[in-house]
Design an enzyme around this catalytic site. Structure first.
Site, PDB file in Angstrom:
ATOM      1  N   ARG B  51       0.854  -1.191   0.000  1.00  0.00           N
ATOM      2  CA  ARG B  51       0.000   0.000   0.000  1.00  0.00           C
ATOM      3  C   ARG B  51       0.882   1.229   0.000  1.00  0.00           C
ATOM      4  O   ARG B  51       1.304   1.695   1.047  1.00  0.00           O
ATOM      5  CB  ARG B  51      -0.893   0.013   1.225  1.00  0.00           C
ATOM      6  CG  ARG B  51      -1.896  -1.119   1.192  1.00  0.00           C
ATOM      7  CD  ARG B  51      -2.731  -1.136   2.465  1.00  0.00           C
ATOM      8  NE  ARG B  51      -3.349  -2.453   2.603  1.00  0.00           N
ATOM      9  CZ  ARG B  51      -3.890  -2.899   3.718  1.00  0.00           C
ATOM     10  NH1 ARG B  51      -3.887  -2.154   4.805  1.00  0.00           N
ATOM     11  NH2 ARG B  51      -4.431  -4.098   3.756  1.00  0.00           N
ATOM     12  N   ASP B  53       1.870   5.037  -0.049  1.00  0.00           N
ATOM     13  CA  ASP B  53       1.265   6.178   0.631  1.00  0.00           C
ATOM     14  C   ASP B  53       0.953   7.305  -0.374  1.00  0.00           C
ATOM     15  O   ASP B  53       1.406   7.265  -1.518  1.00  0.00           O
ATOM     16  CB  ASP B  53       2.297   6.674   1.641  1.00  0.00           C
ATOM     17  CG  ASP B  53       1.654   7.363   2.824  1.00  0.00           C
ATOM     18  OD1 ASP B  53       0.412   7.457   2.877  1.00  0.00           O
ATOM     19  OD2 ASP B  53       2.416   7.802   3.707  1.00  0.00           O
ATOM     20  N   ARG B 198      10.455   6.093   4.396  1.00  0.00           N
ATOM     21  CA  ARG B 198      10.685   7.538   4.400  1.00  0.00           C
ATOM     22  C   ARG B 198      11.374   8.005   5.687  1.00  0.00           C
ATOM     23  O   ARG B 198      12.163   8.950   5.665  1.00  0.00           O
ATOM     24  CB  ARG B 198       9.358   8.275   4.209  1.00  0.00           C
ATOM     25  CG  ARG B 198       8.840   8.172   2.774  1.00  0.00           C
ATOM     26  CD  ARG B 198       7.402   8.638   2.657  1.00  0.00           C
ATOM     27  NE  ARG B 198       7.227   9.935   3.253  1.00  0.00           N
ATOM     28  CZ  ARG B 198       6.046  10.489   3.517  1.00  0.00           C
ATOM     29  NH1 ARG B 198       4.930   9.827   3.237  1.00  0.00           N
ATOM     30  NH2 ARG B 198       5.978  11.674   4.064  1.00  0.00           N
TER      31      ARG B 198
END
Lengths: 253, 253
Positions: B51, B53, B198
């Site tokens: 998934r 972002d 990230r």
């Protein structure tokens, strides 16, 4: 007065071109002038070397402006990049002679038309190239390009605007380069008629697809027959990559 | 029922991520489902491997769906690409075993975080990288990255969501590669916690700027101290480049 030359790169997707045509929408020129105005504290009109069309990009546009600021070019460079929107960057700022004029002193411009030649489209290059799903015959494109090179009347390869000064231009080289999935067509000339680079790119793509031969190109040039020439390739594939200037003031100015 | 696996590339700039979170905005998943629905003539729910972002890109996302169509994969590929918006492309369609499940059968994912390390920003890569104007100490980044590699509890390197299954993941490799003006950080793991790639990228950038050492990273991991870890690097630099699948059905399923 000092005279400073900016080298500019921009993603033209969101702009109505370098300079405003009749109609509305933001231009690259006014965005650069606004950033310079904030940095220097006063309105600064700039002179661009070439007028890129709506949606056309630049890696090496050039523009000069006169100023009485005493600030160092490298400080202006840093502050201008902070003031510019993220789709425009200033790559260099340098001192030029007081009489330097980015349009009159330009002696050669190079435009690149980029093709993404692959059956599957690419989301990351779609803004900066034309997707061509079928394979292209590069030798046929080179043969067609060779017909274009030289000092010629390119009236058949231009749209109506820009013919005031006559249709003759010196197309010095056309290079066709494959780079992985991309094919770049590089056009270098003393100047370009309105839409000329995109119209030449459109014709060379048709040559690459086998729909047009070198002989056809020769006939279009000779007959100056705009109606026979294929339509312009779309703006997003085109980029002004370089402007060359003479080093001495032109005598006739 | 046939089971087909799509490999997908997308520019995530305009999307609220792969799957909708509470709130509104278009998602990649629903855009792909809509295109498949038009091609196959009926609603087709798809299962994504990961998934991504909001704003995160993919070059190699994977998703499977069950269908009773008899059409050849290459025909579906062509039609889906015509039906998809231009910022999403389908790179391949292939048959997989009926029990294949893109999430459960995934054994390794690779994310790339791309840095544009140069004093001057670049309008053409701004959507796909983070601009870092100062130079980075790559050996220091590599030393910090070495502390992250291994099967560890990454709770300190995740935001709150996604900790339901515990914070342990197997980070197999971190490669740091310079490529001209760009520095790519490649993370390969069996899975990633929410925002983990990230947040790790943000910490490695700080290490490259000399603000954080390998020892600090070790301490953050040991103390599971989210508050001590720098913030996540912004979404536009991140790209899901590859998903690897096991070739046999998992025994435990």
């Amino acid at each position: 007065m000092r005279n400073l030359l900016l080298t500019l790169a921009y993603d033209g997707t969101g702009y109505k071109g370098w300079q405003r045509l009749p109609g509305s929408g933001k231009t690259v020129q006014e965005s650069v002038e606004a950033a310079l105005g904030r940095v220097l504290g006063r309105a600064v009109p700039i002179i661009g070397a070439g007028r890129t069309d709506a949606g056309v990009h630049a890696e090496g546009q050039a523009a000069n402006f006169h100023t009485d600021t005493t600030r160092a070019p490298e400080d202006i460079l840093e502050d201008v990049n902070e003031a510019l929107p993220r789709d425009i960057a200033c790559r260099s700022v340098k001192e030029v002679p007081e009489r330097f004029h980015a349009r009159y002193w330009a002696v050669e411009k190079t435009y690149r038309y980029r093709l993404h030649v692959h059956p599957i489209p690419d989301p990351f290059s779609r803004r900066y190239s034309l997707h061509v799903p079928e394979s292209l015959d590069l030798p046929a494109m080179e043969a067609a390009a060779a017909e274009l090179v030289g000092r010629r009347d390119f009236s058949a390869f231009a749209n109506h605007r820009g013919l005031k000064r006559g249709g003759e231009r010196d197309l010095r080289t056309v290079h066709i380069q494959r780079n992985g999935q991309f094919v770049d067509i590089l056009f270098s000339a003393d100047g370009f008629l309105y839409n000329q680079a995109r119209i030449m790119a459109g014709a060379l793509i048709e040559a690459g697809k086998g729909r047009l031969g070198a002989k056809d190109i020769r006939g279009m040039l000779e007959r100056r027959d705009r109606a026979a020439v294929p339509g312009a390739a779309p703006a997003q594939g085109l980029c002004l990559v370089r402007v060359e200037f003479r080093t001495e003031a032109p005598g006739a100015e």
